[in-house]
Design a protein around this motif. Sequence first.
Motif, PDB file in Angstrom:
ATOM      1  N   VAL A 106       0.838  -1.194   0.000  1.00 55.88           N
ATOM      2  CA  VAL A 106       0.000   0.000   0.000  1.00 55.88           C
ATOM      3  C   VAL A 106       0.879   1.252   0.000  1.00 55.88           C
ATOM      4  O   VAL A 106       0.700   2.169  -0.812  1.00 55.88           O
ATOM      5  N   TYR A 107       1.843   1.291   0.918  1.00 57.60           N
ATOM      6  CA  TYR A 107       2.723   2.455   1.025  1.00 57.60           C
ATOM      7  C   TYR A 107       3.597   2.613  -0.227  1.00 57.60           C
ATOM      8  O   TYR A 107       3.681   3.694  -0.807  1.00 57.60           O
ATOM      9  N   SER A 108       4.224   1.527  -0.660  1.00 54.00           N
ATOM     10  CA  SER A 108       5.202   1.631  -1.743  1.00 54.00           C
ATOM     11  C   SER A 108       4.550   1.794  -3.116  1.00 54.00           C
ATOM     12  O   SER A 108       5.024   2.579  -3.947  1.00 54.00           O
ATOM     13  N   SER A 109       3.454   1.071  -3.374  1.00 53.63           N
ATOM     14  CA  SER A 109       2.850   1.101  -4.712  1.00 53.63           C
ATOM     15  C   SER A 109       1.628   2.006  -4.796  1.00 53.63           C
ATOM     16  O   SER A 109       1.558   2.903  -5.641  1.00 53.63           O
ATOM     17  N   ALA A 110       0.657   1.793  -3.882  1.00 57.79           N
ATOM     18  CA  ALA A 110      -0.589   2.556  -3.954  1.00 57.79           C
ATOM     19  C   ALA A 110      -0.385   4.025  -3.630  1.00 57.79           C
ATOM     20  O   ALA A 110      -1.137   4.885  -4.110  1.00 57.79           O
ATOM     21  N   GLY A 134      -3.736  -2.673 -10.146  1.00 59.18           N
ATOM     22  CA  GLY A 134      -3.122  -3.664  -9.275  1.00 59.18           C
ATOM     23  C   GLY A 134      -2.464  -4.795 -10.025  1.00 59.18           C
ATOM     24  O   GLY A 134      -2.008  -5.766  -9.409  1.00 59.18           O
ATOM     25  N   ASN A 135      -2.385  -4.703 -11.347  1.00 56.47           N
ATOM     26  CA  ASN A 135      -1.748  -5.748 -12.137  1.00 56.47           C
ATOM     27  C   ASN A 135      -0.231  -5.678 -12.042  1.00 56.47           C
ATOM     28  O   ASN A 135       0.457  -6.692 -12.205  1.00 56.47           O
ATOM     29  N   LEU A 136       0.293  -4.471 -11.824  1.00 52.31           N
ATOM     30  CA  LEU A 136       1.724  -4.274 -11.614  1.00 52.31           C
ATOM     31  C   LEU A 136       1.925  -3.607 -10.256  1.00 52.31           C
ATOM     32  O   LEU A 136       1.121  -2.764  -9.855  1.00 52.31           O
ATOM     33  N   VAL A 137       2.997  -3.977  -9.579  1.00 48.93           N
ATOM     34  CA  VAL A 137       3.335  -3.387  -8.283  1.00 48.93           C
ATOM     35  C   VAL A 137       4.554  -2.490  -8.477  1.00 48.93           C
ATOM     36  O   VAL A 137       5.563  -2.908  -9.057  1.00 48.93           O
ATOM     37  N   ALA A 138       4.442  -1.252  -8.007  1.00 48.97           N
ATOM     38  CA  ALA A 138       5.528  -0.283  -8.153  1.00 48.97           C
ATOM     39  C   ALA A 138       6.206  -0.038  -6.818  1.00 48.97           C
ATOM     40  O   ALA A 138       5.632  -0.281  -5.753  1.00 48.97           O
ATOM     41  N   THR A 139       7.414   0.436  -6.888  1.00 53.44           N
ATOM     42  CA  THR A 139       8.118   0.876  -5.689  1.00 53.44           C
ATOM     43  C   THR A 139       9.015   2.039  -6.076  1.00 53.44           C
ATOM     44  O   THR A 139       9.255   2.293  -7.260  1.00 53.44           O
ATOM     45  N   MET A 140       9.508   2.743  -5.067  1.00 55.92           N
ATOM     46  CA  MET A 140      10.333   3.918  -5.322  1.00 55.92           C
ATOM     47  C   MET A 140      11.606   3.853  -4.498  1.00 55.92           C
ATOM     48  O   MET A 140      11.589   3.407  -3.354  1.00 55.92           O
ATOM     49  N   SER A 141      12.693   4.290  -5.080  1.00 55.29           N
ATOM     50  CA  SER A 141      13.956   4.319  -4.361  1.00 55.29           C
ATOM     51  C   SER A 141      13.936   5.417  -3.317  1.00 55.29           C
ATOM     52  O   SER A 141      13.035   6.262  -3.281  1.00 55.29           O
ATOM     53  N   SER A 142      14.935   5.420  -2.475  1.00 54.55           N
ATOM     54  CA  SER A 142      15.019   6.423  -1.410  1.00 54.55           C
ATOM     55  C   SER A 142      15.066   7.825  -1.997  1.00 54.55           C
ATOM     56  O   SER A 142      15.741   8.077  -2.998  1.00 54.55           O
ATOM     57  N   LEU A 169      12.377  -0.871  -1.307  1.00 55.52           N
ATOM     58  CA  LEU A 169      11.290  -1.496  -0.558  1.00 55.52           C
ATOM     59  C   LEU A 169      10.510  -2.430  -1.489  1.00 55.52           C
ATOM     60  O   LEU A 169       9.996  -1.995  -2.512  1.00 55.52           O
ATOM     61  N   GLY A 170      10.456  -3.708  -1.134  1.00 60.45           N
ATOM     62  CA  GLY A 170       9.790  -4.666  -2.002  1.00 60.45           C
ATOM     63  C   GLY A 170      10.512  -4.888  -3.310  1.00 60.45           C
ATOM     64  O   GLY A 170       9.925  -5.392  -4.276  1.00 60.45           O
ATOM     65  N   GLY A 171      11.783  -4.542  -3.348  1.00 62.49           N
ATOM     66  CA  GLY A 171      12.533  -4.606  -4.594  1.00 62.49           C
ATOM     67  C   GLY A 171      12.757  -6.006  -5.117  1.00 62.49           C
ATOM     68  O   GLY A 171      13.095  -6.182  -6.282  1.00 62.49           O
ATOM     69  N   HIS A 172      12.558  -7.012  -4.263  1.00 62.78           N
ATOM     70  CA  HIS A 172      12.778  -8.393  -4.707  1.00 62.78           C
ATOM     71  C   HIS A 172      11.721  -8.846  -5.722  1.00 62.78           C
ATOM     72  O   HIS A 172      11.938  -9.795  -6.462  1.00 62.78           O
ATOM     73  N   GLY A 173      10.572  -8.154  -5.738  1.00 60.82           N
ATOM     74  CA  GLY A 173       9.526  -8.594  -6.652  1.00 60.82           C
ATOM     75  C   GLY A 173       8.768  -7.483  -7.349  1.00 60.82           C
ATOM     76  O   GLY A 173       7.803  -7.749  -8.068  1.00 60.82           O
ATOM     77  N   ALA A 174       9.175  -6.232  -7.161  1.00 65.45           N
ATOM     78  CA  ALA A 174       8.448  -5.109  -7.759  1.00 65.45           C
ATOM     79  C   ALA A 174       8.528  -5.154  -9.286  1.00 65.45           C
ATOM     80  O   ALA A 174       9.581  -5.449  -9.861  1.00 65.45           O
ATOM     81  N   ASP A 175       7.413  -4.864  -9.932  1.00 61.91           N
ATOM     82  CA  ASP A 175       7.372  -4.849 -11.393  1.00 61.91           C
ATOM     83  C   ASP A 175       7.897  -3.540 -11.968  1.00 61.91           C
ATOM     84  O   ASP A 175       8.520  -3.519 -13.028  1.00 61.91           O
ATOM     85  N   ILE A 176       7.608  -2.432 -11.273  1.00 61.70           N
ATOM     86  CA  ILE A 176       8.007  -1.094 -11.708  1.00 61.70           C
ATOM     87  C   ILE A 176       8.866  -0.462 -10.625  1.00 61.70           C
ATOM     88  O   ILE A 176       8.494  -0.477  -9.445  1.00 61.70           O
ATOM     89  N   THR A 209       8.433  -7.679   7.721  1.00 60.51           N
ATOM     90  CA  THR A 209       7.169  -7.435   7.028  1.00 60.51           C
ATOM     91  C   THR A 209       7.335  -6.414   5.910  1.00 60.51           C
ATOM     92  O   THR A 209       6.392  -6.182   5.149  1.00 60.51           O
ATOM     93  N   ARG A 210       8.521  -5.829   5.805  1.00 64.90           N
ATOM     94  CA  ARG A 210       8.832  -4.915   4.701  1.00 64.90           C
ATOM     95  C   ARG A 210      10.221  -5.267   4.192  1.00 64.90           C
ATOM     96  O   ARG A 210      11.221  -4.721   4.640  1.00 64.90           O
ATOM     97  N   ARG A 211      10.249  -6.193   3.252  1.00 66.40           N
ATOM     98  CA  ARG A 211      11.525  -6.669   2.740  1.00 66.40           C
ATOM     99  C   ARG A 211      12.132  -5.672   1.751  1.00 66.40           C
ATOM    100  O   ARG A 211      11.428  -4.898   1.116  1.00 66.40           O
ATOM    101  N   GLN A 212      13.446  -5.705   1.647  1.00 64.91           N
ATOM    102  CA  GLN A 212      14.168  -4.789   0.770  1.00 64.91           C
ATOM    103  C   GLN A 212      15.159  -5.566  -0.079  1.00 64.91           C
ATOM    104  O   GLN A 212      15.572  -6.679   0.270  1.00 64.91           O
ATOM    105  N   ALA A 213      15.557  -4.965  -1.180  1.00 65.04           N
ATOM    106  CA  ALA A 213      16.527  -5.599  -2.070  1.00 65.04           C
ATOM    107  C   ALA A 213      17.299  -4.532  -2.829  1.00 65.04           C
ATOM    108  O   ALA A 213      16.821  -3.402  -3.009  1.00 65.04           O
TER     109      ALA A 213
END
Length: 380
Positions: A106-110, A134-142, A169-176, A209-213
Amino acid sequence: MSPTSAAGAEHPWPRSEPPGLTPDTEQIQLREALRGLLGKYSDIEQVRAAADTGPGYSPQLWRILVDEMSVTSLAVPEDNGGLGYGTAELAVVLEECGRALVCEPVYSSAVLGTQALLSAPEAEGNPLPDVLAGNLVATMSSLGRATDDLRATPSPHGWRVGGAVTHLLGGHGADIVIASAETADGPRLFALRPPEDALRTELRVLDPTRRQADLSVRDCPAVALTTADTTATVRTRLRDLATLALACENTGIVERLLEMTVGYAGTRHQFGRAIGSFQAVKHRLADLLVSLERARSASRYAAALYAEDPDSARLAVAVAGAVCTDAAVHAAAEAVQLHGGVGFTWEHPAHSYFRRALGNEAAQGDARNHRARIAALIGV
């Protein structure tokens, strides 16, 4: 006199009561619906189990949050496929997600991913529609760095990016992945879709509960979200949004920890009496209630101001960051202490909340950093 930042931009003093500060009927109903949903699908055992899965969250709950609660499109303008609400409603969602320790993106993508993609909604190849669905999950760098270790170059078919991004955040599986890269004209924000063979190195972190990569890409296609001239403004607004989002989440954490601790103090007996009847315990619980009310006031006020004008909300956001960070860390420490022996076992829920509070502190800075920003904004 208006406070001034180090960069010289003026930020008017916050008003006493901006529109949207008082919860309306829709916000109350949203909170009740979300709390009921998360109570069913996201208790502490379900959260811990979901965090240990491959994606690091429950795809089933994520689908429900997107389809039934519209978390991705809630604060998106109707012209861009959203519902047209604002950060006041988003704050409700984030409070409840913090309260339930939600590990879904929710925090990283939504929140961050969606709002970053809205910087250039008409850009060719912008994955915003798929992220909203919700078909792709996004995340943002610091946002704490001027630029990531990325270099972008133009090509006949768009931009190509190469380099590395750390602590995603969630970088192990983020699509975007949304990150800043250096160009010939200066840093710009880009939306990358890493290929399947991109190197992803999962990190060992405090909050499971908030994995990083870390992510490394070579010649990765990317969509430019800003120009060299607009990057600084967009980054500042997104950084404020990230601080505000975690302030709201921390408010929910404090609320749940206080409820949990009050409940325990009323049922745990010592010397023939409930420990909550002892004055020393009453005072500590009262202090937690004061912390909760301060956090709630600061985060909701900042959200109401940000909904009107992000640039005029910077002081309020910095105050919320400082107040809510302190409140969450203090509440988590007190919950562990006041639960006595059982509170010191890793299996107790208080420890998962403590880890999230410390993880949030690391993500957007501790209270001292936020107070330094307050000082810069008011010219002290």
